[in-house]
Design an enzyme around this catalytic site. Sequence first.
Site, PDB file in Angstrom:
ATOM      1  N   ASP A  80      12.650 -20.353  -8.552  1.00  0.00           N
ATOM      2  CA  ASP A  80      11.191 -20.224  -8.674  1.00  0.00           C
ATOM      3  C   ASP A  80      10.651 -21.531  -9.243  1.00  0.00           C
ATOM      4  OD1 ASP A  80       9.291 -17.410  -8.891  1.00  0.00           O
ATOM      5  OD2 ASP A  80       8.459 -19.307  -9.622  1.00  0.00           O
ATOM      6  N   THR A 109       5.561 -10.990   3.523  1.00  0.00           N
ATOM      7  CA  THR A 109       4.777 -10.457   4.646  1.00  0.00           C
ATOM      8  C   THR A 109       3.882 -11.566   5.176  1.00  0.00           C
ATOM      9  OG1 THR A 109       4.813  -8.284   3.641  1.00  0.00           O
ATOM     10  CG2 THR A 109       3.137  -8.664   5.329  1.00  0.00           C
ATOM     11  N   GLU A 141       6.312   0.063  -4.811  1.00  0.00           N
ATOM     12  CA  GLU A 141       6.391  -0.157  -6.248  1.00  0.00           C
ATOM     13  C   GLU A 141       6.693   1.177  -6.929  1.00  0.00           C
ATOM     14  OE1 GLU A 141       3.238  -2.431  -7.977  1.00  0.00           O
ATOM     15  OE2 GLU A 141       3.024  -3.611  -6.162  1.00  0.00           O
ATOM     16  N   LYS A 160       6.179  -4.716  10.293  1.00  0.00           N
ATOM     17  CA  LYS A 160       5.746  -4.609   8.900  1.00  0.00           C
ATOM     18  C   LYS A 160       4.239  -4.350   8.799  1.00  0.00           C
ATOM     19  CE  LYS A 160       5.146  -5.179   4.549  1.00  0.00           C
ATOM     20  NZ  LYS A 160       5.800  -4.763   3.361  1.00  0.00           N
ATOM     21  N   PHE A 175       2.199  11.008   2.950  1.00  0.00           N
ATOM     22  CA  PHE A 175       0.952  10.228   3.042  1.00  0.00           C
ATOM     23  C   PHE A 175      -0.222  11.049   3.571  1.00  0.00           C
ATOM     24  CE2 PHE A 175       1.473   5.826   1.703  1.00  0.00           C
ATOM     25  CZ  PHE A 175       2.775   5.936   1.247  1.00  0.00           C
ATOM     26  N   GLY A 215      -4.744   1.969  -3.044  1.00  0.00           N
ATOM     27  CA  GLY A 215      -4.868   0.659  -3.673  1.00  0.00           C
ATOM     28  C   GLY A 215      -3.564  -0.077  -3.530  1.00  0.00           C
ATOM     29  N   CYS A 254      -0.329  -4.400  -1.200  1.00  0.00           N
ATOM     30  CA  CYS A 254       0.087  -4.450   0.206  1.00  0.00           C
ATOM     31  C   CYS A 254      -0.920  -3.841   1.170  1.00  0.00           C
ATOM     32  CB  CYS A 254       1.429  -3.764   0.375  1.00  0.00           C
ATOM     33  SG  CYS A 254       2.750  -4.715  -0.361  1.00  0.00           S
ATOM     34  N   LYS A 309      -4.238  -5.770   1.333  1.00  0.00           N
ATOM     35  CA  LYS A 309      -4.043  -7.102   1.916  1.00  0.00           C
ATOM     36  C   LYS A 309      -3.614  -7.024   3.388  1.00  0.00           C
ATOM     37  CE  LYS A 309      -0.152  -9.158   0.547  1.00  0.00           C
ATOM     38  NZ  LYS A 309       0.850  -9.705   1.424  1.00  0.00           N
ATOM     39  N   ARG A 331      -3.598  -4.570  -8.797  1.00  0.00           N
ATOM     40  CA  ARG A 331      -4.172  -5.172  -7.585  1.00  0.00           C
ATOM     41  C   ARG A 331      -4.709  -4.076  -6.662  1.00  0.00           C
ATOM     42  NH1 ARG A 331       0.655  -8.935  -5.865  1.00  0.00           N
ATOM     43  NH2 ARG A 331       1.754  -7.159  -6.713  1.00  0.00           N
TER      44      ARG A 331
HETATM   45  C1  UDX Z   1       3.181   0.215   0.186  1.00  0.00           C
HETATM   46  C2  UDX Z   1       4.122   0.712   1.292  1.00  0.00           C
HETATM   47  O1  UDX Z   1       4.382   2.111   1.083  1.00  0.00           O
HETATM   48  C3  UDX Z   1       5.414  -0.096   1.304  1.00  0.00           C
HETATM   49  O2  UDX Z   1       6.246   0.322   2.373  1.00  0.00           O
HETATM   50  C4  UDX Z   1       5.052  -1.577   1.473  1.00  0.00           C
HETATM   51  O3  UDX Z   1       6.218  -2.378   1.433  1.00  0.00           O
HETATM   52  C5  UDX Z   1       4.093  -2.023   0.377  1.00  0.00           C
HETATM   53  O4  UDX Z   1       2.930  -1.177   0.382  1.00  0.00           O
HETATM   54  P1  UDX Z   1       3.005   0.439  -2.458  1.00  0.00           P
HETATM   55  O5  UDX Z   1       1.846  -0.481  -2.379  1.00  0.00           O
HETATM   56  O6  UDX Z   1       4.014   0.213  -3.531  1.00  0.00           O
HETATM   57  O7  UDX Z   1       3.818   0.439  -1.073  1.00  0.00           O
HETATM   58  O8  UDX Z   1       2.421   1.899  -2.692  1.00  0.00           O
HETATM   59  P2  UDX Z   1       2.446   3.335  -1.992  1.00  0.00           P
HETATM   60  O9  UDX Z   1       3.314   4.241  -2.759  1.00  0.00           O
HETATM   61  O10 UDX Z   1       2.677   3.261  -0.550  1.00  0.00           O
HETATM   62  O11 UDX Z   1       0.936   3.792  -2.292  1.00  0.00           O
HETATM   63  C6  UDX Z   1      -0.172   2.987  -1.903  1.00  0.00           C
HETATM   64  C7  UDX Z   1      -1.480   3.610  -2.315  1.00  0.00           C
HETATM   65  O12 UDX Z   1      -1.799   4.709  -1.486  1.00  0.00           O
HETATM   66  C8  UDX Z   1      -1.546   4.131  -3.758  1.00  0.00           C
HETATM   67  O13 UDX Z   1      -2.783   3.774  -4.318  1.00  0.00           O
HETATM   68  C9  UDX Z   1      -1.446   5.626  -3.597  1.00  0.00           C
HETATM   69  O14 UDX Z   1      -2.075   6.332  -4.647  1.00  0.00           O
HETATM   70  C10 UDX Z   1      -2.169   5.833  -2.273  1.00  0.00           C
HETATM   71  N1  UDX Z   1      -1.781   7.049  -1.549  1.00  0.00           N
HETATM   72  C11 UDX Z   1      -0.507   7.184  -1.079  1.00  0.00           C
HETATM   73  C12 UDX Z   1      -2.718   8.031  -1.298  1.00  0.00           C
HETATM   74  O15 UDX Z   1      -3.879   7.917  -1.703  1.00  0.00           O
HETATM   75  N2  UDX Z   1      -2.340   9.134  -0.585  1.00  0.00           N
HETATM   76  C13 UDX Z   1      -1.083   9.305  -0.102  1.00  0.00           C
HETATM   77  O16 UDX Z   1      -0.828  10.335   0.532  1.00  0.00           O
HETATM   78  C14 UDX Z   1      -0.132   8.299  -0.364  1.00  0.00           C
END
Ligand code: UDX
Length: 430
Positions: free
Chosen positions: A35, A122, A154, A204, A249, A257, A260, A263, A327
Amino acid sequence: MNGPREPIGVIGTGYVGLVTAAGFAELGNEVYCVDIDEAKIEVLRSGEVPIYELGLRETIERNRERMHFSTSLADAVANARLLFVCVGTPPTYAGDADLSAVNAVVEAMPADGEHALVMKSTVPCGTGRSIQRVFAEQGKGRLAYVSCPEFLKEGSALQDFLEPDRVVVGADEEGWAPDAVCELYSPLQAPLVRTDVASAEMIKLAANAFLATKISFINEIANVCEETGANVLEVARGVGLDQRIGPKFLSAGIGYGGSCFTKDVSALKLLAANSGYHFQLLGSVIEVNELQKRRVVAKLARHLGELAGKRIGLLGLAFKPNTDDMRGASSLVLAARLAAEGATVRAYDPIASEEALKVMPELDCVPRVQDVLRDADAVVLVTEWPELVALDWAVAAELMAGKVVIDGRNALDSAAVRSAGLLYEGIGVA
Ligand code: UDX
């Protein structure tokens, strides 16, 4: 596992880099992490972990002797053939991905046939092709290029690394490099998608865009449920049992939020736009998500009337539980909108307050949940942290001045809230 494991280089010790490095170290690989941030490398060398992720500290600790940290790319180049690029690609002001960190690594790559750049960051579809073009122009044409996107969530990133739904390996030419990357992941016994670079990049972006679409879809269904008296929890259960749809989901709430989704969805929309295609569906996915964060303000106003002077408590700030990542967190929009209406906002989060204050220094973050409840006219569950979901609502009712509880994640026991004499309202639930 057959034979010795291949040493690897990991460039960038942010979230993806550290999880990837720790995951491969756990599988038995020597990992050479690089890094440019000297302070971060010092912290890592001293045994500390600069980010919060479930199990990461323990995994790094357990595999200390296999993990090497340096600010010099030469250390990774000298010890490993496969150089995983895990640097950030934040959005630019225009909303596209900022590739300056990726480009700096590309510039620094060695000009030989013994190394491969393995892209984990990404990047927009087409980036791999243009990097390979740059390599050819710079006389680095023998350097191999592999796209290997990450799908970590995460909060469960290490588990996602060790038990992936699939591993995607994209290369435009057959050769030792894609074979070596496949071999590296083989102990995980995950379905392997071996494809070309552009398709790997698009997998992705499309996966994240589809997941975000699923969330915006169920959020709109929830909003219609509110008008029609249906219950979105029941609807999601019934819909999710269709194997073509699946149950995941489909949790309605105050919007997605995280770094990923926010963005990548906008980067994919702009990627399409830059090539002359108007990706209508994604425009709506983003808009629904923005409106969903703001609907809570309308719900509060319906119960409390004028919001000016009202005390509103936010339960949770992080974009989801088990992370301190702020974020794209819905709480930021909510807090800003409530403040703009003249409300007094107080917030509690088990671990994200420090991060929240970096982006919103004026936010009144309190160290104990009781301080958010005390004298509040209304509280909103923003993040479904287990300790917030398990709140004693009888105690909460005694502390609160008003009665309104908005469950922004449909995670609370509505009966328990109501039996404490409070007024419960979720998202799309009667
Ligand atoms: C996401 C993707 O799942 C992952 O594969 C990618 O590599 C990075 O982006 P992450 O950002 O860690 O991962 O969070 P994730 O658990 O997917 O949740 C994203 C957001 O969606 C959260 O704010 C969560 O509260 C919201 N969410 C998720 C909902 O509002 N409803 C759902 O049913 C699922």
